[in-house]
Each structure stands twice: as structure tokens, then as C-alpha cells.
Write an enzyme that holds these catalytic residues in place. Structure first.
Site: not given
Ligand code: NAI
Length: 719
Positions: A61, A100, A103
Site C-alpha cells: 500500500a 498489499g 495480497e
């Protein structure tokens, strides 16, 4: 943003572009949504590859977006859209897939990694959890125990370990994107059901309850009050016990709690503070970006005691040749053995060959003639250090940087004893020097910017949190420690016990309370310093006047323990008792309690009940107050410098951001009010007198910590 290309006629190649780490900013997320849509709706495309530009898949992120209102497509539906695609999507992982980024890769149907890539879910280190499905998909993919380990520690794994764990499907030494495209072609048209991680339950795990209980206990113990690791365990538990959709809901709820907690703010502040201290500046105007470090090939260490040994190891591990000098033959032999052992153990841990032949040992200072930098670590004695610096100035080639590891002596005085004071800086390591993260680089008024830049760069190469600080007694860390320790002594006089004080500080999150820490580092160290300062007097006198020395309140408690031979762990007795000298398990000592009772009686002190709040306020606010003096004096360039020093070198709980961040969280007005309160009660304690900077900041409306720099400048210019 994300770039789209059609390759090998039927593979849609999506490249994330957002230097330096292709973080998932709003523009990148929008780019992914658009390009995935384009690939899926193009009938010529049979499969899709997602990669990142410049050899990095995705660093996660965009932390800078955390504080602002999120715009652009949210991450979770974006990853869902990839997972539910009816064409295979392959992640080509080079460099790193973190947070992220991993992910996103877990939402893909296949993952191909380069052998040098690193993967991980480090959200916990920022006070968060992997909340874009990471806490739900990873346990489904690799099982609950392995996922718990990765998610609660935030550790990164190599591609080889990721393959072994089952996070990636293939590892390549060659071009990862080419390998992923080839792979994508080979799986085109295959059923994707088994590849959608969210559709599967977690692998069966016997005794799930017992496992979670055990992990939760371990995490609670090591987290020292941090809430994110606990939320991570709860999220993985949801993955193991609930259907995916409910697990995602739990992940969202837990994340919402963490996101708004002060701890996440503190941890993110630390993340940025650690980067900010690398952009050092000196009062002279010299700065990190205009000062060029000197290249270093060969270094020397003088004095191979506790510190010199660790420093030698740290230098050799950066790839430098090291001349290690020690005058005492026995010490030299012992040091050689100890350094070789440390180098061998370190090399084993890192899977490399030990750098034993990089260290040359000598008893003769002449051996350092051609080194680029020397670190002196002889006894803490100004006359001895002066002599060594004069010898070094005569022996070393012109331009050699001369650094001292002194913990308290005046770096400027040492510099003035050499013909080239601009070449002198302090490099203040912490024991054990090859392990501890902190390095204070101490500049004097005459240290050249190049000398500071070189020491700072060397610290960085050693993997240290290096902070440039001005020259004063105790520099930053130890200067702030003094009022903290003194308050703890005063609390004992007034009725507290070492156990009570330590418990309050450990519950606050310190790795060790002040008395356990003092036992570990040795009570004799402070005793020697106090003797040098002329503060230690015969123990027979009693009454208030003996507890006022050099015009201020003084507690001789530490001196009295030393007179009894109680130096801490090394003698098996200190503020606590130990099974034997050198043992580490502290036990309450009835002798100490009766000693405190007798001491109070002798001095006419009446013990009163002291609670945890008073312990925290008096110890911590005294330390913070000194931090404000340090900022006012220009010894530290900003609050970040102080906070990095305390978090990386003094066991201050990271989830509380460092002392100055903590003061900002508590509220400057409250810190000021409590200091004033205690100062009224203890007028003979100067360190409780609120610093003028703290007063001025409060008077100017208590600006938030990121504005202190500006405020300090403005307040100074108004003087
Ligand atoms: P130490 O007493 O363990 O070692 C000092 C070594 O220097 C001894 O082996 C001694 O034989 C050697 N030595 C003395 N004169 C010498 C000379 N002329 N040439 C070569 N070697 C000589 O001391 P320690 O604890 O390693 O401390 C060294 C310095 O580091 C001191 O200035 C101390 O204040 C500072 N320091 C110590 C820390 C600690 O936790 N021990 C932490 C940070 C700094």
C-alpha cells in the site's frame, strides 16, 4: 498506473508503474482495474501476467495515503475481480512482493518468483494487519501455523522459503516475466476453480484451539502491549474457523480498530522517522545531500574490550578490512577467539562464508598507518584517549578519519588535541555493538561535513539506525537517561520498590524496567561516573542535607549498593538477586527491601504509597523534558532523531512512537502541567523544571509533532 501490452499473441501483460516500489496508489489501483478489464474482455487474450517495472513486483500500500481520505478503487474488490477472472492470472514476482503487493499476488491464480525475490506481510510492523484478504488467503494457502508465523511477525521470506511453504508455484533464476509468460501460456484454458484460494477451507489442523491459545500467549508476551500482533492472531483464527466471507468481515472489523488506534499512528511515525534521520543536517548548515562521504576500504579498531570486539565484527561484516589493535596480549588472544566466534556464528545465520581473514590483529598501533578510518574503543579515560588520538594523528596517513566510541567524554576536547580536528567524530555504539541497532554519530563544532557523512554512511552499511547528534554530556540517549534513572532512585526513597517501578515501566512497554536494566548493564558504571563528578560521599551521614549534593537532590542508593559489592547480574546481586553471578533471571531480594527500610529510617523518610501513574509521569516526563532541552540546544535536529534513538537503542516501545511522539500524543499542555505539579512538590530537583521550549510550544498552541521543527525555528528567531 499500470501499463498494458499484448505479448506472445495471447498473453495480456500488465506492468505496475509507480517508482520506487510500485506501491498501490489510487492511480495504480485504477490502472490495474482498467487493464484487467481490458485483458478479460479481449477474446484474443488467453491468460494474463501481472508484473512490476524496474525489477520490483510491488512494495504494498502507499503509506502516504493512510492519513488522507482514500480515493480510487478499493483494493479488496480489485483483488476479488482478479481471483474470479475466467482466464488464468499469473503474478511475476521480482524484487519484492510485500503487504498489499503479496495480497495482490495471492489473488492471482499462480505465482512465479525470481530466486532473489522476497515476500512478506509486514503490516503488523505498522500496527495493522493484512486487510486486503491476506489474513484470510494466506492460511488457506499454506496452513494456519506457517501463516500465523508470517503474519504476526511481519518477517520477509526468500523465494526459496516461499516455494517450500507453497506461497509460490515456481522459482526462476532467469527473466521472471519471460518465465511467467511461458507459464501463463501453458496453463491457458485449465480449470481455475482449484486455483482460487478464497474458495478453499484452511488445511486441516489438529488441536486448533490449543494452537491458537499457545500462539496468543506467546504473542501477548512478546508484544509488550502492542495490539496489532493480537489482532493478527484473531484474524487468522477467523480464517481457520469461519467461511471466507465472514472471515473477511472479521478482518475488516479488526483492521478498523487498528487503523484508528494511536499505536498504528505511532508505528507509522517510526517508519518515517527512521527514514528522516538519514537526511541529517548540522547547525553549520551542512546536510546529507550536499556532503559527500569518503570511500572506505580499510578500517582500524583500537582497544578490543567489550565494545571493540563488537565494532570489529560489525566492520568486517560490511566487507571492510580491519586492523584490530589491543595492547594487552591476553586480551588480544581472547578478543581474537571471541571475534572469530562472532563472525562464524553471524556468517552461519546469513548463509555466507565467515570473513575471518578480513581481520588482522596487532599489538602495535603502527599497524594502522594506511587505514581510512579508525574507531577508538579504549578505556573511558580522557588522558588515555588523548594519548591514543595523538599517536593516531602521527601514525595514520593524511586524511584518516578518527572516531571515538566514548560514551560520555567531550568529543570536541579530544578533537582539539589533534592537528586535524575536522577529521574527528564520535561513533557511539551500544553493547553488543554488532547486534544493537543504534549508532549516535557525534559531531563537534569543528567536525567536517565529510567526516559526518562518512560515519553516517558506514553506520547505514552496518544496518544501524544512525543518528547525527551534537556534542554534549551523554549526547542524546544517555543525557535523557540520567533524569529518568534519578527519578527512579527518588521514588525508591519515597516508598516504591524496584519491582513496582519496573512493573510500571514494563507494562508501559519497555523491554526492561530501569532497575532490571541497571542490573544488566552494571551498577558500577554509573558509580564510577558519579565518583568522577565528585558526587559520591561516605555513607555514614544521614538526614536531608546529605541528600542534597552540588545544590540539588541526590540519592546515594546506587552508591550504597556498589559499596556492598552489588554490581548487578555480574556479581549475582544488585537491585534484585540472581542464582549466580552472570545469571539473568531476576528474583525479588528481601535483603534489598530491608535495606530500603533501614535507609529511609536513617534519613527520616516516611514511605508512602506510590502508584504506577506516578512512576510513569515522574520517570517519563523527566526524560521527555530533557528531550525538549536537547531540541532547544540544537543537539538533536528534530524530535524524530530523539525518538529513533530511544526506540532503537533504549527499549522504548515502538508502538508508543518514542518519547517525543508520546509527549505529543499525551498533549504538551498535560506534560507541562504534570511537570509543574511535581516540580512544586520537589523544588530541589532541577530536571523537573519544565524546559523553556516546552513552555513556548504550549504557549504557541501545542503544534503537532511534524510542525515542531518550524515552531522551534520560529521561537528561536523571536528570541
Ligand atoms: P573495556 O574495558 O572492555 O575495553 C577496553 C580495551 O582497551 C581493553 O581491552 C584495554 O586493554 C584496551 N586498551 C587500553 N589502552 C589501549 C591502547 N592504548 N591501545 C589499545 N588498546 C588499549 O571497555 P569497553 O566497555 O569496551 O569500553 C570502551 C569504550 O567504549 C569506552 O570509552 C566506553 O565508555 C565506551 N562504551 C562502552 C559501552 C559499554 O556498554 N561497555 C557502550 C558504549 C560506549
Amino acid at each position: 498506473m499500470a501499463e498494458y501490452n499484448l505479448v506472445s499473441e495471447c498473453v495480456g501483460l500488465i506492468t505496475l508503474r509507480n517508482p520506487p516500489v510500485n506501491a498501490l496508489s489510487a492511480a495504480v489501483r485504477q490502472g490495474i482495474v482498467d487493464t484487467v478489464q481490458r485483458a478479460l474482455s479481449d477474446p484474443n487474450v488467453k491468460s494474463v501476467v501481472i508484473c512490476g517495472q524496474n525489477g520490483i513486483f510491488c512494495g504494498g500500500a502507499d503509506i502516504k495515503e493512510f492519513g488522507s481520505n482514500m480515493t480510487g478503487p478499493p483494493l479488496i474488490p480489485m483483488i476479488h475481480a482478479i481471483e474470479s477472472a475466467n482466464k488464468p492470472v499469473v503474478a511475476a514476482i521480482e524484487g519484492s512482493a510485500l503487504g498489499g503487493g503479496l495480497e495482490l499476488a495471492l489473488g492471482c491464480h499462480y505465482r512465479i518468483a525470481h530466486s532473489k525475490a522476497r515476500l512478506g506481510l509486514p503490516e503488523v510492523t505498522l500496527g495493522l494487519l493484512p486487510a486486503a484478504g491476506g489474513s484470510q488467503r494466506l492460511p488457506r494457502l499454506i496452513g494456519v501455523p506457517a501463516a500465523l508465523n508470517l503474519i504476526t511477525t511481519g518477517r520477509h521470506v526468500t523465494a526459496a522459503e516461499a516455494l517450500q511453504l507453497g506461497i509460490v508455484d515456481q522459482v526462476t533464476d532467469h527473466n521472471t516475466v519471460d518465465a511467467a509468460v511461458k507459464f501463463a501460456l501453458s496453463v491457458a484454458g485449465r480449470s481455475l476453480g482449484p486455483r482460487r484460494i478464497s474458495a478453499h477451507p484452511c488445511p486441516q489442523q489438529p488441536d486448533l484451539d490449543a494452537l491458537f491459545e499457545e500462539v496468543m500467549q506467546k504473542v501477548r508476551q512478546s508484544a509488550r502491549g502492542a495490539i496489532a500482533p493480537i489482532a493478527c492472531v484473531q484474524a487468522v483464527r477467523a480464517a481457520a474457523t469461519l467461511p471466507y466471507a465472514q472471515g473477511m468481515e472479521r478482518e475488516r472489523e479488526l483492521m478498523a480498530t487498528l487503523f484508528t488506534s494511536g499505536q498504528a499512528r505511532a508505528l507509522q511515525y517510526c517508519f518515517f522517522a527512521e527514514r528522516a534521520v538519514g537526511r541529517w543536517r548540522m547547525p553549520s548548515g551542512a546536510r546529507w545531500d550536499t556532503s559527500k562521504p569518503r570511500p572506505l576500504h580499510k578500517a582500524a579498531v583500537i582497544g578490543l574490550g567489550i565494545m571493540g570486539r563488537g565494532i570489529t565484527v560489525a566492520l568486517a561484516q560490511t566487507g571492510l578490512s580491519v586492523i584490530a589493535v589491543e595492547t594487552q596480549e591476553k586480551q588480544l588472544m581472547e578478543a581474537k577467539q571471541a571475534i572469530s566466534g562472532m563472525l562464524e556464528r553471524g556468517a552461519k545465520r546469513r548463509g555466507v562464508a565467515p570473513a575471518l581473514d578480513r581481520v588482522i590483529y596487532s599489538q602495535n598501533i603502527q599497524a594502522v598507518a594506511d587505514v581510512d578510518l579508525v574507531i577508538e574503543a579504549v578505556f573511558e579515560d580522557i588522558a588515555l584517549k588523548t594519548k591514543v588520538f595523538q599517536q593516531l594523528s602521527a601514525v595514520c596517513k593524511p586524511g584518516t578519519l578518527l572516531c571515538t566510541n566514548t560514551s560520555a567524554l567531550d568529543v570536541d576536547q579530544l578533537a582539539s588535541e589533534t592537528p586535524n580536528p575536522e577529521l574527528v567524530v564520535g561513533m557511539h555504539f551500544f553493547a553488543p555493538a554488532h547486534v544493537m541497532k543504534l549508532l549516535e554519530v557525534v559531531y563537534g563544532p569543528r567536525s567536517s561535513p565529510q567526516a559526518v557523512a562518512t560515519a553516517m554512511q558506514l553506520g547505514k552499511k552496518m544496518g544501524k539506525a544512525s543518528v547525527a547528534v551534537g556534542n554534549c554530556r551523554g549526547f542524546v540517549g544517555n543525557r535523557m537517561l540520567k533524569p529518568y534513572i534519578e527519578e527512579a532512585f527518588f521514588l525508591l526513597e519515597e516508598g516504591a520498590t524496584p519491582e513496582l517501578v519496573d512493573q510500571a515501566l514494563e507494562e508501559f512497554g519497555f523491554a526492561m524496567g530501569v532497575f532490571r536494566m541497571s542490573d544488566l548493564s552494571g551498577l558500577d558504571v554509573g558509580w564510577r561516573i558519579r565518583k568522577g563528578d565528585g558526587l559520591v560521599e561516605p555513607s555514614t551521614a544521614s538526614g536531608r542535607s546529605t541528600r542534597i549534593r552540588q545544590g540539588r537532590r541526590y540519592s546515594p542508593l546506587g552508591d550504597l549498593l556498589c559499596e556492598e559489592g552489588r554490581f548487578g547480574q555480574k556479581t549475582g546481586r544488585g537491585w534484585y538477586q540472581y542464582d549466580k553471578p552472570g545469571s539473568r533471571v531476576a528474583r525479588s531480594d528481601p535483603w534489598l527491601h530491608s535495606f530500603l527500610g533501614a535507609y529511609r529510617a536513617q534519613h527520616g523518610l516516611v514511605a508512602r504509597r506510590i502508584d504506577h501513574q506516578e512512576v510513569l509521569e515522574r520517570c517519563l516526563y523527566a526524560l521527555i523534558n530533557e528531550g525538549f532541552h536537547i531540541l532547544d540546544d540544537g543537539i538533536a535536529a528534530g524530535p524524530e532523531d530523539i525518538d529513533v534513538i530511544y526506540v532503537s537503542g533504549y527499549g522504548w516501545p515502538r508502538h508508543r512512537g518514542g518519547p517525543m511522539f508520546y509527549a505529543n500524543m499525551v498533549g504538551l499542555a498535560k506534560v507541562l502541567e504534570r511537570l509543574e505539579h511535581y516540580q512544586q512538590l520537589h523544588p530541589e530537583v532541577p530536571h523537573l523544571q519544565p524546559s523553556s521550549l516546552l513552555r513556548r510550544l504550549v504557549a504557541s498552541g501545542s503544534p503537532p509533532i511534524h510542525k515542531w521543527g518550524e515552531a522551534i525555528k520560529k521561537l528561536h528567531s523571536q528570541l
